[in-house]
Design an enzyme around this catalytic site. Structure first.
Site, PDB file in Angstrom:
ATOM      1  CD  GLU A 188       8.565  -0.478  13.836  1.00  0.00           C
ATOM      2  OE1 GLU A 188       8.146  -1.338  14.639  1.00  0.00           O
ATOM      3  OE2 GLU A 188       8.715  -0.716  12.617  1.00  0.00           O
ATOM      4  CB  SER A 223       8.472   1.008  -1.916  1.00  0.00           C
ATOM      5  OG  SER A 223       8.848   2.367  -1.755  1.00  0.00           O
ATOM      6  CE  LYS A 262       7.465   0.263   5.668  1.00  0.00           C
ATOM      7  NZ  LYS A 262       8.688  -0.294   6.288  1.00  0.00           N
TER       8      LYS A 262
END
Lengths: 266, 425
Positions: B118, B389, B96
């Site tokens: 969000e 991830s 991210k």
């Protein structure tokens, strides 16, 4: 362009003309279908229709991102009570038995796509709906919806906002066949403190250069005083959350409607 | 070495991937999206922007992330070699951060001093709060009440970083509702606020922009695989998909190769308690075409268009839709999407932890589970790259709770029962 007007558009324009002839802006209350319950909704709608020039009925939707908390909560309650797209249209059909006032449906694109745009228009026409408002559908996203609406005699209303550039205002105005809906502020629906006209006059001046349809203003109009401000510059006044708050608080909805309708006089 | 941002043939000029994507948002946002698109287009080829992003990727995130041959996992699977692309090594613990830093730099470039985001699992929220702290921006993060409960540690991290975390109690109190609230905030404050969107969803240009910022993952794999295997293309790439940003990041650099040169691209969807149970977040396997958060995509919604609340063991995959480019990949056969259940993910998490000493995020565990099966199918000559991830730190408390619950209910899978009981002993 009169020749190409749909039946819905003619009825909506006539409603604005009728108000104008009486020295008023058209009064356009909004109510979520099936709120507070499917059983009680008709009486609420009757109370609004006693004073409305045009009624806006919302199909309750699970993710109404153009709406504030008041309408979202009302939608959640209506959905929990079993009000669906088809049930909403049945409620409208029922109102049609008692009222000739034009009715426009407000919903989001997903319920329209889920039912299928053609089927949705067919059901709406059958229920006696005159027009459609889809707050998450800018007119250049999907031309099929507007074409299908026209094919079924329905008018479409698109929105402009204070952020709209002159090019966007022109594009949106060109696409509207019912009325043009000018959003008074950047933000979602709902009553606000200290509502003032702010950017509305400039936005309306721009809109009127392009629009061949009446221009109504909504978002933040909550009482006779705010309605009067808006009625000074717009052809119509949309009021939604204030009525839901009134229903929720057990207040006299018809008295509020009468007061706001009076505020729409110029 | 300076960074370049890729240019892919999709989306088209209207932000469409085939029939998916688009811009289904209130008119208020259209000018802001036009402004964002123009700013992104300019930044994409501006050496000042690219050099700064490249510097942050190397010095702040720790890129390139390693490509690691998981030997013990490979032996266990008994087939193809399994490489892990270690996005869990990134600062803040997941892929991210790549996108957040890039979008925050863009915000600064556009003169916006307030960012909103969000978050579901909290990883995107933490990454956004981190980027905002680094660049001196005000930051508000919307998070569902249910996710706040599941990810208390990440909530604390965000607050420590100076972000305001706003609890969302509307709808199902999860990621989709947090996204609604973030969009509402943006509609209201659009003139001075930059919305850092966390996945390859939302209105155009977000899905394309987030993909381009995450494509660094796949581009690195090409170079790293060449060094260890003498070829840039593995036989298969596996990545988990919620909204789908880590998967697009590793898929996109391969997805536009001609069919014969393309590896198998496999996205693992969160099947929750099973696609047939109705309690899942598998938008391709169990959804149908609809519109949410500004984009047309595969979506969990009923026959009247009401959004069906998703379910996944992993807050990060708990989203009712999947990015429009994935939908297009699925429809055109460029990539496959397979469901992996909660129980399978939990099993894979324990497996990878025991065999490799790597505790993966529950999201990534979905990909690990499928990779092990795929390795057997491909055989020993095959090479698989799994996008790991994120790391599992954020999930361990929830995993402990779930394992205890399974033990107490006698629900443990026989294969993993022994290990689980040891862990809980």
């Amino acid at each position: 362009m009169t020749a190409t007007l749909t039946r819905g558009a003619e009825r909506i324009h006539a409603a604005f003309d009728g108000a104008k002839a009486e020295g008023r802006a058209a009064f356009i209350p909004f109510m979520t279908a099936g709120y507070p319950s499917a059983e009680e909704f008709p009486a609420v709608a009757d109370a609004l229709l006693a004073h409305a020039d045009l009624l806006e009925v919302g199909i309750p939707y699970s993710d109404p991102l153009g709406d504030g908390p008041t309408i979202q909560r009302a939608s959640e309650q209506a959905l929990a009570g079993g009000t669906s797209t088809r049930r909403t249209l049945a409620l409208v059909k029922d109102l049609r038995q008692r009222h000739d006032t034009p009715i426009v449906i407000m919903t989001y694109v997903n319920p329209v796509y889920a039912v299928g745009p053609r089927e949705f228009m067919r059901l709406s026409k059958d229920a006696g709906v005159d027009g459609l408002i889809l707050p998450d559908l800018p007119p250049d996203q999907d031309l099929e919806i507007a074409d299908l609406a026209a094919e079924h005699g329905l008018a479409v209303t698109f929105l402009i906002a204070p952020t709209s550039t002159p090019e966007r205002v022109r594009l949106v105005a060109d696409a509207c066949t019912g009325f043009l809906y000018a959003v008074s502020v950047t933000g979602v629906t709902g009553a606000r403190e200290g509502t003032a006209l702010g950017e509305v006059p400039a936005m309306l001046a721009l809109a009127r250069e392009h629009a061949r349809v009446p221009v109504a203003v909504g978002f933040g109009v909550k009482d006779a005083a705010t309605a009067r401000q808006v009625a000074g510059v717009a052809d119509g006044v949309v009021v939604g959350s204030a009525f839901i708050n009134a229903v929720k608080a057990g207040k006299d909805v018809e008295a509020l409607a009468a007061s706001i309708a009076e505020g729409c006089r110029r | 070495m300076s960074l370049t941002l890729p240019s892919y043939p999709q989306p088209d000029g209207r932000g469409r991937y085939g029939r998916f994507g688009g811009r289904y948002v209130p008119e208020t946002l259209i000018p802001a999206l036009d402004e964002l698109e123009a700013a992104y287009r300019a930044a994409k080829t501006d050496p000042a922007f690219l050099n700064e992003l490249d510097r942050l990727f190397r010095e702040f995130v720790g890129r390139p992330s390693p490509l690691y041959l998981a030997q013990r996992l490979t032996e266990h699977a008994g087939g193809a070699k399994i490489y892990l692309k270690r996005e869990d090594f990134n600062y803040t613990g997941a892929h991210k951060i790549n996108n957040c830093l890039a979008q925050a730099l863009l915000a600064v470039r556009m003169g916006k001093r307030r960012v909103i985001a969000e978050t579901g699992a909290g990883q995107h929220g933490v990454a956004s709060a981190t980027a905002a702290a680094l660049l001196g921006l005000d930051c508000v993060v919307y998070m569902g009440a249910e996710d706040i409960r599941r990810q208390a540690l990440n909530v604390f991290r965000m607050r420590l970083l100076g972000a305001e975390v706003r609890e969302v109690t509307s709808g199902t109190s999860t990621l989709k509702d947090a996204t609604n609230e973030a969009i509402r905030d943006w509609v209201t404050n659009v003139r001075d606020t930059f919305y850092i969107l966390g996945s390859v969803v939302g209105p155009h240009p977000y899905p394309a922009m987030v993909r381009d910022f995450q494509a660094v993952i796949g581009e690195e794999v090409k170079v790293q695989l060449q060094a260890v295997e003498g070829r840039v293309t593995p036989d298969a790439i596996v990545a988990c998909v919620g909204g789908g940003s880590n998967a697009i990041g590793i898929f996109a650099p391969y997805a536009y190769l001609p069919a014969g040169e393309r590896p198998r691209l496999i996205g693992t969807e969160a099947a929750g308690e099973g696609v047939e149970s109705g309690r899942h977040a598998a938008s391709v396997a169990g959804g149908r075409i609809g519109v949410l958060h500004g984009s047309m995509m595969y979506l969990l919604n009923d026959d009247e268009g009401q959004i069906v609340p998703p379910h996944s063991i992993s807050a990060g995959l708990d989203y009712p839709g999947i990015g429009p480019e994935h939908c297009h990949y699925s429809e055109t056969g460029v990539a496959e999407y397979v469901p992996v259940t909660d129980a399978q993910a939990l099993e894979a998490l324990q497996l990878l932890t025991r065999l490799e000493g790597i505790i993966p995020a529950l999201e990534s565990a979905h990909a690990i589970y499928h990779a092990v099966r795929l390795a057997q199918e491909l055989g020993p000559d095959g090479v698989i790259v799994v996008n790991l991830s994120g790391r599992g730190d954020k999930d361990v408390a929830e995993v402990m709770r779930l394992l205890e619950m399974e033990r107490d209910q006698g629900l443990l899978d026989k294969e993993v029962e022994q290990v689980t009981l040891e862990v809980l002993a």
